[in-house]
Design a protein around this motif. Structure first.
Motif, PDB file in Angstrom:
ATOM      1  N   PRO A  47       0.835  -1.210   0.000  1.00 15.86           N
ATOM      2  CA  PRO A  47       0.000   0.000   0.000  1.00 15.86           C
ATOM      3  C   PRO A  47       0.867   1.257   0.000  1.00 15.86           C
ATOM      4  O   PRO A  47       2.006   1.251   0.474  1.00 15.86           O
ATOM      5  N   GLN A  48       0.309   2.328  -0.527  1.00 15.03           N
ATOM      6  CA  GLN A  48       1.038   3.592  -0.622  1.00 15.03           C
ATOM      7  C   GLN A  48       1.537   4.069   0.729  1.00 15.03           C
ATOM      8  O   GLN A  48       2.656   4.562   0.856  1.00 15.03           O
ATOM      9  N   GLU A  49       0.729   3.911   1.748  1.00 17.93           N
ATOM     10  CA  GLU A  49       1.123   4.349   3.092  1.00 17.93           C
ATOM     11  C   GLU A  49       2.388   3.620   3.558  1.00 17.93           C
ATOM     12  O   GLU A  49       3.283   4.219   4.167  1.00 17.93           O
ATOM     13  N   THR A  50       2.484   2.342   3.253  1.00 23.20           N
ATOM     14  CA  THR A  50       3.667   1.552   3.621  1.00 23.20           C
ATOM     15  C   THR A  50       4.893   2.051   2.870  1.00 23.20           C
ATOM     16  O   THR A  50       5.977   2.195   3.449  1.00 23.20           O
ATOM     17  N   LEU A  51       4.738   2.318   1.572  1.00 22.61           N
ATOM     18  CA  LEU A  51       5.851   2.842   0.775  1.00 22.61           C
ATOM     19  C   LEU A  51       6.319   4.188   1.319  1.00 22.61           C
ATOM     20  O   LEU A  51       7.520   4.446   1.416  1.00 22.61           O
ATOM     21  N   ASN A  52       5.378   5.049   1.667  1.00 22.60           N
ATOM     22  CA  ASN A  52       5.736   6.364   2.213  1.00 22.60           C
ATOM     23  C   ASN A  52       6.497   6.225   3.534  1.00 22.60           C
ATOM     24  O   ASN A  52       7.503   6.907   3.760  1.00 22.60           O
ATOM     25  N   THR A  53       6.027   5.339   4.395  1.00 20.10           N
ATOM     26  CA  THR A  53       6.686   5.114   5.685  1.00 20.10           C
ATOM     27  C   THR A  53       8.103   4.614   5.464  1.00 20.10           C
ATOM     28  O   THR A  53       9.057   5.116   6.084  1.00 20.10           O
ATOM     29  N   LEU A  54       8.257   3.650   4.573  1.00 24.13           N
ATOM     30  CA  LEU A  54       9.576   3.096   4.295  1.00 24.13           C
ATOM     31  C   LEU A  54      10.507   4.167   3.737  1.00 24.13           C
ATOM     32  O   LEU A  54      11.657   4.285   4.155  1.00 24.13           O
ATOM     33  N   PHE A  55      10.005   4.968   2.814  1.00 23.05           N
ATOM     34  CA  PHE A  55      10.821   6.035   2.229  1.00 23.05           C
ATOM     35  C   PHE A  55      11.355   6.963   3.320  1.00 23.05           C
ATOM     36  O   PHE A  55      12.534   7.304   3.350  1.00 23.05           O
ATOM     37  N   HIS A  56      10.500   7.354   4.231  1.00 28.56           N
ATOM     38  CA  HIS A  56      10.909   8.321   5.260  1.00 28.56           C
ATOM     39  C   HIS A  56      11.810   7.713   6.325  1.00 28.56           C
ATOM     40  O   HIS A  56      12.631   8.426   6.912  1.00 28.56           O
ATOM     41  N   LEU A  57      11.699   6.407   6.541  1.00 31.09           N
ATOM     42  CA  LEU A  57      12.639   5.755   7.453  1.00 31.09           C
ATOM     43  C   LEU A  57      14.033   5.686   6.821  1.00 31.09           C
ATOM     44  O   LEU A  57      15.042   5.759   7.516  1.00 31.09           O
ATOM     45  N   LEU A  58      14.070   5.571   5.497  1.00 32.46           N
ATOM     46  CA  LEU A  58      15.352   5.499   4.792  1.00 32.46           C
ATOM     47  C   LEU A  58      15.945   6.880   4.512  1.00 32.46           C
ATOM     48  O   LEU A  58      17.166   7.024   4.413  1.00 32.46           O
ATOM     49  N   LYS A  59      15.085   7.881   4.394  1.00 32.66           N
ATOM     50  CA  LYS A  59      15.543   9.228   4.040  1.00 32.66           C
ATOM     51  C   LYS A  59      16.528   9.756   5.081  1.00 32.66           C
ATOM     52  O   LYS A  59      16.239   9.748   6.281  1.00 32.66           O
ATOM     53  N   LYS A  60      17.689  10.177   4.614  1.00 31.17           N
ATOM     54  CA  LYS A  60      18.751  10.730   5.457  1.00 31.17           C
ATOM     55  C   LYS A  60      19.180   9.782   6.577  1.00 31.17           C
ATOM     56  O   LYS A  60      19.678  10.209   7.608  1.00 31.17           O
ATOM     57  N   TYR A  61      18.987   8.484   6.342  1.00 34.02           N
ATOM     58  CA  TYR A  61      19.437   7.480   7.317  1.00 34.02           C
ATOM     59  C   TYR A  61      20.923   7.644   7.591  1.00 34.02           C
ATOM     60  O   TYR A  61      21.361   7.557   8.737  1.00 34.02           O
ATOM     61  N   ASP A  62      21.686   7.911   6.543  1.00 33.15           N
ATOM     62  CA  ASP A  62      23.138   8.043   6.674  1.00 33.15           C
ATOM     63  C   ASP A  62      23.547   9.237   7.530  1.00 33.15           C
ATOM     64  O   ASP A  62      24.634   9.254   8.094  1.00 33.15           O
ATOM     65  N   LEU A  63      22.683  10.220   7.661  1.00 38.41           N
ATOM     66  CA  LEU A  63      22.989  11.418   8.442  1.00 38.41           C
ATOM     67  C   LEU A  63      22.479  11.332   9.881  1.00 38.41           C
ATOM     68  O   LEU A  63      22.785  12.194  10.704  1.00 38.41           O
ATOM     69  N   ALA A  64      21.709  10.296  10.170  1.00 33.28           N
ATOM     70  CA  ALA A  64      21.120  10.148  11.505  1.00 33.28           C
ATOM     71  C   ALA A  64      22.175   9.681  12.507  1.00 33.28           C
ATOM     72  O   ALA A  64      23.145   9.009  12.148  1.00 33.28           O
ATOM     73  N   SER A  65      21.966  10.046  13.770  1.00 29.81           N
ATOM     74  CA  SER A  65      22.855   9.579  14.842  1.00 29.81           C
ATOM     75  C   SER A  65      22.710   8.065  14.973  1.00 29.81           C
ATOM     76  O   SER A  65      21.732   7.472  14.500  1.00 29.81           O
ATOM     77  N   SER A  66      23.653   7.436  15.623  1.00 28.42           N
ATOM     78  CA  SER A  66      23.573   5.980  15.788  1.00 28.42           C
ATOM     79  C   SER A  66      22.329   5.588  16.585  1.00 28.42           C
ATOM     80  O   SER A  66      21.714   4.563  16.309  1.00 28.42           O
ATOM     81  N   GLU A  67      21.932   6.422  17.543  1.00 24.33           N
ATOM     82  CA  GLU A  67      20.713   6.147  18.307  1.00 24.33           C
ATOM     83  C   GLU A  67      19.486   6.213  17.400  1.00 24.33           C
ATOM     84  O   GLU A  67      18.598   5.364  17.476  1.00 24.33           O
ATOM     85  N   GLU A  68      19.457   7.223  16.546  1.00 21.20           N
ATOM     86  CA  GLU A  68      18.340   7.371  15.606  1.00 21.20           C
ATOM     87  C   GLU A  68      18.336   6.206  14.609  1.00 21.20           C
ATOM     88  O   GLU A  68      17.276   5.683  14.270  1.00 21.20           O
ATOM     89  N   GLN A  69      19.499   5.793  14.151  1.00 19.99           N
ATOM     90  CA  GLN A  69      19.576   4.658  13.231  1.00 19.99           C
ATOM     91  C   GLN A  69      19.044   3.390  13.891  1.00 19.99           C
ATOM     92  O   GLN A  69      18.302   2.626  13.267  1.00 19.99           O
ATOM     93  N   GLN A  70      19.393   3.178  15.155  1.00 19.85           N
ATOM     94  CA  GLN A  70      18.897   2.001  15.869  1.00 19.85           C
ATOM     95  C   GLN A  70      17.377   2.023  15.985  1.00 19.85           C
ATOM     96  O   GLN A  70      16.710   1.003  15.819  1.00 19.85           O
ATOM     97  N   GLU A  71      16.823   3.202  16.248  1.00 15.64           N
ATOM     98  CA  GLU A  71      15.373   3.343  16.343  1.00 15.64           C
ATOM     99  C   GLU A  71      14.723   3.066  14.981  1.00 15.64           C
ATOM    100  O   GLU A  71      13.713   2.369  14.890  1.00 15.64           O
TER     101      GLU A  71
END
Length: 75
Positions: free
Chosen positions: A41-65
């Motif tokens: 579903p579109q909602e799932t795709l949107n959620t996944l996109f935003h979890l991946l967005k700027k993942y590389d810039l997130a703190s290690s704590e944020e990445q773990q979450e």
């Protein structure tokens, strides 16, 4: 992560995953690859996109979450 009003197509989500693979844990990356082989579903795709967005810039704590949320999403 703020609320986004854009719908992210499957292709954009796959590109975002590809761009973050070098920083994602290998097991999560593999699960996400398999997950994207199916239709979602579109909602799932949107959620996944935003979890991946700027993942590389997130703190290690944020990445773990995010990792927890990604695993919940694909299971």
């Amino acid at each position: 992560m703020g609320e986004c009003k854009l719908d992210h197509p499957h292709e954009d989500v796959a590109k975002k995953l590809e761009s973050q693979k070098s920083v994602l844990p290998a097991d999560i990356s593999e699960k996400l690859d398999r997950f994207l082989n199916d239709t979602h579903p579109q909602e799932t795709l949107n959620t996944l996109f935003h979890l991946l967005k700027k993942y590389d810039l997130a703190s290690s704590e944020e990445q773990q979450e995010r990792n927890k949320k990604l695993l919940t999403l694909v299971s």
